[in-house]
Design an enzyme around this catalytic site. Structure first.
Site, short mmCIF file in Angstrom:
data_model
loop_
_atom_site.label_atom_id
_atom_site.label_comp_id
_atom_site.label_asym_id
_atom_site.label_seq_id
_atom_site.Cartn_x
_atom_site.Cartn_y
_atom_site.Cartn_z
N GLY A 1 2.68 2.73 2.24
CA GLY A 1 4.08 2.53 2.82
C GLY A 1 5.18 2.11 1.83
O GLY A 1 6.12 2.62 1.56
N TYR B 1 -11.76 3.03 14.99
CA TYR B 1 -10.84 3.57 13.95
C TYR B 1 -10.74 5.08 13.96
O TYR B 1 -9.70 5.79 13.97
CB TYR B 1 -11.36 3.21 12.56
CG TYR B 1 -10.30 3.60 11.36
CD1 TYR B 1 -8.88 3.15 11.32
CD2 TYR B 1 -10.71 4.64 10.46
CE1 TYR B 1 -8.33 3.58 10.34
CE2 TYR B 1 -9.99 5.03 9.65
CZ TYR B 1 -8.84 4.61 9.39
OH TYR B 1 -8.03 5.01 8.30
N GLY C 1 0.86 -1.42 -0.07
CA GLY C 1 -0.10 -0.12 0.06
C GLY C 1 0.81 1.26 -0.09
O GLY C 1 1.57 1.42 -0.69
#
Length: 323
Positions: free
Chosen positions: A16, A179, A14
């Site tokens: 990163g 979240y 993703g």
């Protein structure tokens, strides 16, 4: 970015991984983290995929792969000890690893999993690596911490009691709220740390990448829902390259062009909502300290040296500056 040491958490997939690829191409020495060594090796290969065979051995010296589980305090201690042995300086830390939509679960240290992954683990990583961040061999570059948040922080309804984060008190748990709060806490943490690091000339910036396709954040969502949403996601979502554009911008832009403690979206400063204010900033910082104190009391595997290091780096930060 030539010659700068950049640490990216959650760098095997993703945002990163894509951020690490771009910074590597720009000349940075990239520190990748992984929980699974096979995925870590694939990430290294991905960074080298555009490099010629003649150059690959030399260029591979700029990639450093380490094992790290940000939900495990002992793993963080071992990781930061290794980094401290191998590197004299860190110039950029990118707090990117994250999860979303998890059912209620406690980490091995007894902390609610969203908060453990998205907030607390990164707080510990940065704290224990502060000595490397505060030293510099590059007076032309302002060292910095970049915190990856989300626009969904605006959905957070309240800051939960620390006893709930430790699973000691039952409550109406909602993955969406867990979240959202973790992402709000990212913003509040940015506010606290930026104030305390200002005297050390270290920048701290928050970023919301936007809705990005190609991340693994939705892996806890049922596959049927993911399949139904796929056409819509494809139509409205950003690509990974678009999603990490602002992260890269914050990593490479001169510090005097950035506002310390601010949120950035699409390479521009963006105002926080009303929940990001001094009282909440101090409250979340107090929660982080309390959780770490709790882990220290419970942890039987920490060495005296690791505990002493933790106490020493705390003294580098003047909490009275959080105003």
């Amino acid at each position: 970015m030539e010659g700068l040491n950049v640490l990216v958490t959650g760098s095997t997939c993703g945002l990163g991984l894509h951020t690490a690829k771009i910074l590597f191409k720009k000349g940075a020495n990239v520190i990748l983290t992984c929980r699974d060594e096979i995925r870590g090796r694939h990430a290294v290969e991905s960074l080298l995929s555009g490099v010629s065979q003649e150059q690959s051995q030399k260029e591979a010296e700029r990639i450093h792969l380490f094992t790290l589980d940000v939900t495990n305090y002992n793993s963080i201690c071992n990781f930061t000890d290794e980094i401290s042995r191998m590197f004299k300086y860190l110039h950029v830390i990118i707090n990117n690893a994250g999860i979303m939509g998890m059912p209620f679960e406690l980490s091995v240290d007894g902390i609610e999993m969203h908060f453990a992954t998205n907030v607390f683990g990164h707080y510990v990583v940065v704290e224990r690596l502060l000595p490397l961040l505060l030293k510099t061999d590059r007076p032309d570059f302002k060292s910095r911490v970049i915190v990856v948040s989300s626009g969904l922080y605006r959905n957070a309804e309240a800051i939960p009691q620390v006893s709930k984060l430790l699973g000691q008190k039952t409550y109406d748990y909602s993955p969406k709220q867990a979240y959202a709060f973790s992402k709000l806490a990212n913003c509040l943490y940015t506010g606290a740390l930026s104030k305390m690091l200002e005297p050390h000339n270290v920048g701290v910036y928050c970023v919301r990448p936007g809705f990005v396709n190609g991340t693994e954040l939705g892996r806890e969502t049922h596959w049927i829902l993911r399949a139904l949403a796929a056409p819509i996601i494809w139509f409205i979502a950003k690509t990974l390259e678009q999603g990490c554009e602002t992260i890269v911008y914050l990593a490479e832009t001169s510090g005097n062009q950035l506002k310390n403690g601010s949120m950035y979206y699409e390479r521009k400063e963006e105002a926080y909502n009303e929940m990001v204010e001094v009282t909440s900033i101090r409250q979340v910082w107090a929660i982080l300290r309390h959780l770490e104190d709790t882990v220290w009391k419970r942890n039987t595997q920490m060495t005296d040296e690791q505990r002493n290091h933790g106490e020493m780096v705390r003294e580098l930060l003047n909490e009275s500056l959080i105003v």
